[in-house]
Scaffold this active site. Structure first.
Site, mmCIF file in Angstrom:
data_model
loop_
_atom_site.group_PDB
_atom_site.id
_atom_site.type_symbol
_atom_site.label_atom_id
_atom_site.label_comp_id
_atom_site.label_asym_id
_atom_site.label_seq_id
_atom_site.Cartn_x
_atom_site.Cartn_y
_atom_site.Cartn_z
ATOM 1 N N THR A 66 32.161 -12.253 3.362
ATOM 2 C CA THR A 66 33.524 -12.100 3.945
ATOM 3 C C THR A 66 34.410 -12.518 2.401
ATOM 4 O O THR A 66 35.487 -11.797 2.174
ATOM 5 C CB THR A 66 33.986 -12.895 4.915
ATOM 6 O OG1 THR A 66 33.057 -12.337 5.738
ATOM 7 C CG2 THR A 66 35.463 -12.449 5.236
ATOM 8 N N GLU A 82 36.882 -19.821 13.899
ATOM 9 C CA GLU A 82 37.112 -18.923 12.758
ATOM 10 C C GLU A 82 37.357 -19.780 11.513
ATOM 11 O O GLU A 82 36.925 -19.456 10.420
ATOM 12 C CB GLU A 82 37.911 -17.871 12.970
ATOM 13 C CG GLU A 82 37.332 -16.725 14.048
ATOM 14 C CD GLU A 82 36.284 -16.142 13.236
ATOM 15 O OE1 GLU A 82 35.120 -16.531 13.541
ATOM 16 O OE2 GLU A 82 36.482 -14.981 12.970
#
Lengths: 332, 332
Positions: A203, A150
């Protein structure tokens, strides 16, 4: 107290039991679960990404192909998140120089959808290499590599997508970097109706909209909701889940990025959804529902509305995925 | 959605079944439960307040006597919280003009201790009048009157003390004025070791120390802890309870009002407490412990430390009270 600290050098890999190939699925995830920003998330049966992994003679880790990314993901083994994580794991096991691995990544969901796209790929890759090696690692031991994935993919090493993607079900991530991951029971009739409108919300932008400080009174409302949601999940109390699954902190800032958000919310609640909100950082939205029929109805009505407003969309209706990643085949 | 909305006019009170007298106990409470500011709380077996209530011929509600308050509480029926709440309830039942009630209040804990002193008295009074009337109301129906009592006593109509005092056990209060009260299971070995140092911290001052805005990252830590605590309580996972029961929002502001706070905390954790923090708005502190032995040891060590620093204190070691108020006698 760090819950995940492992010394992989102690693991002995038996080269005779390494498989030739494996094909793995890992699920999409709905981070935040509407009211639990950065701590809650759940996995869904659909969509999800697939990784085919092959043992080859030539040592090293390589991406053979990527399907379904529209050419957006890097093919270089160090730049692609999936291969980079696999390399990291093999390196920590001390066998990176001794094994050859090639990867086909098949993406079934768009990048930047708010459905944990990169997490699903990373988890699929790490679950695949573990399966190929005949499962030397537990899921707890795989978790730090998923989080590292991530970090590579989003610049933000958070577990709110990878935790449910790897563990399955509903997960709580508390303690920040300490990676204290707690599984929360999944009520049997809990369904997600997901609509992904074809608009782009990176994001990073979605994070920047969030205020650094919040009113204490809003925070109290939010943590009351989070406590209510967790209690409701343990008790299978759908009314309590519905009353509690409300976000007074993040949604007001982020909803602005999603066209027709409040119209969709009104439609969802009017047609029986327990709750409606943003999936992760959006633009996907989720109608959490009791039973598949409500989720089906709500997503259909929302798609109709979006379509009438000239916005194309995908939809997914799915139970909460309780298994996490799984091996689809050892022969294909 | 307001959970507590009742029309008491529909209740028929049978004057033939009203009792002559009743003696009631209601428990002290630890609001906030360390990490759940304004939403969590639990009741303890000790201390608690008592109300003796007598039916008399002359209509009206009167305070006959108050014991243990050091003369600080008002005796006037409209100014005393206990009698004021009883009057309000009788008025809503439409029988205030028709019944005579006299009240003896016996306080077993100091006012301003952070142990829900006013809540215990109010709950005892309302539970007593309900018992005297032969229980026409459910606890849910009594709850709004308890909250009103808190408003009269503290100028802040919150349920974080009255909810556990009335319902017993551990309670979650979510939804603010909507009074959505959720009971959380109580792990069998959960004990509270409470120390009340003899210093004065008025609730109003303690509230004023709290900042109006908090960092989102701290709020996320806090709601992760709250979710972890609720999950830990459902799972009887004492390690998770211990890891989660940490307050990064309120304690740093309020601890300054409590002498030796961090020394006491160090002692508590060094001697095995699961967690340590402020009870309500203080100055009482609570060491949440697994089993009575740890709670006993920790409170003894803390009292020794306070004593060595010239601070007198009371201590209470108690299981979580799961029953709430109870009738002690119908004859005394």
């Amino acid at each position: 107290m760090p819950v995940y600290q492992h010394n992989l050098k102690d693991k002995k890999i038996d080269f005779n039991t390494i498989l030739d190939k494996v094909r793995v699925f890992a699920p999409a995830t709905v981070a935040n679960m509407i009211c639990g920003f950065d701590i809650l998330g759940f996995a869904v049966d659909e969509p999800g990404d697939e990784v085919k992994m092959y043992r080859v003679a030539e040592p090293g880790v390589r991406i053979r192909s990527i399907v379904g990314d529209g050419g957006r993901l890097p093919l270089g083994a160090d730049r692609n998140t999936v291969s980079a994580c696999v390399k990291m794991l093999l390196n920590d096991l001390g066998i990176l120089q001794d094994i050859g691995v090639e990867i086909e990544l098949i993406k079934h969901m768009p990048i930047g959808s708010g459905l944990g796209s990169s997490s699903a790929s990373t988890v699929a890759g790490l679950f695949a290499i573990n399966a190929l090696l005949n499962n030397p690692l537990t899921k707890d031991e795989l978790m730090p590599y998923c989080v590292e994935g991530e970090r590579l993919a989003c610049g933000h090493g958070h577990a709110d997508n990878v935790a449910p993607a790897l563990m399955g079900g509903i997960t709580l991530v508390r303690g920040g970097a300490d990676l204290d991951i707690v599984k929360i029971p999944v009520p049997k009739e809990l369904y997600a109706g997901i609509v992904f409108p074809q608009v782009d919300v990176p994001t990073r932008d979605a994070r920047q909209l969030i205020k650094e400080k919040v009113l204490l009174k809003d925070a109290v409302t939010q943590w009351g909701n989070i406590a209510g949601l967790v209690a409701g999940l343990f008790q299978e109390d759908y009314d309590l889940i519905s009353r509690s699954m409300q976000d007074v902190i993040i949604e007001p800032s982020r909803a602005i990025l999603i066209p027709e958000f409040y119209a969709m919310k009104e439609i969802a609640l009017a047609h029986g959804a327990l709750s409606f909100g943003i999936s992760g950082s959006g633009p996907s939205v989720v109608a959490v529902s009791k039973g598949p029929e409500v989720a089906e109805l709500v997503t259909t009505k929302i798609q109709d509305h979006l379509s009438a407003n000239g916005i194309e969309s995908f939809k997914y209706v799915s139970a909460v995925n309780v298994e996490g990643p799984k091996v689809l085949s050892f022969n294909d």
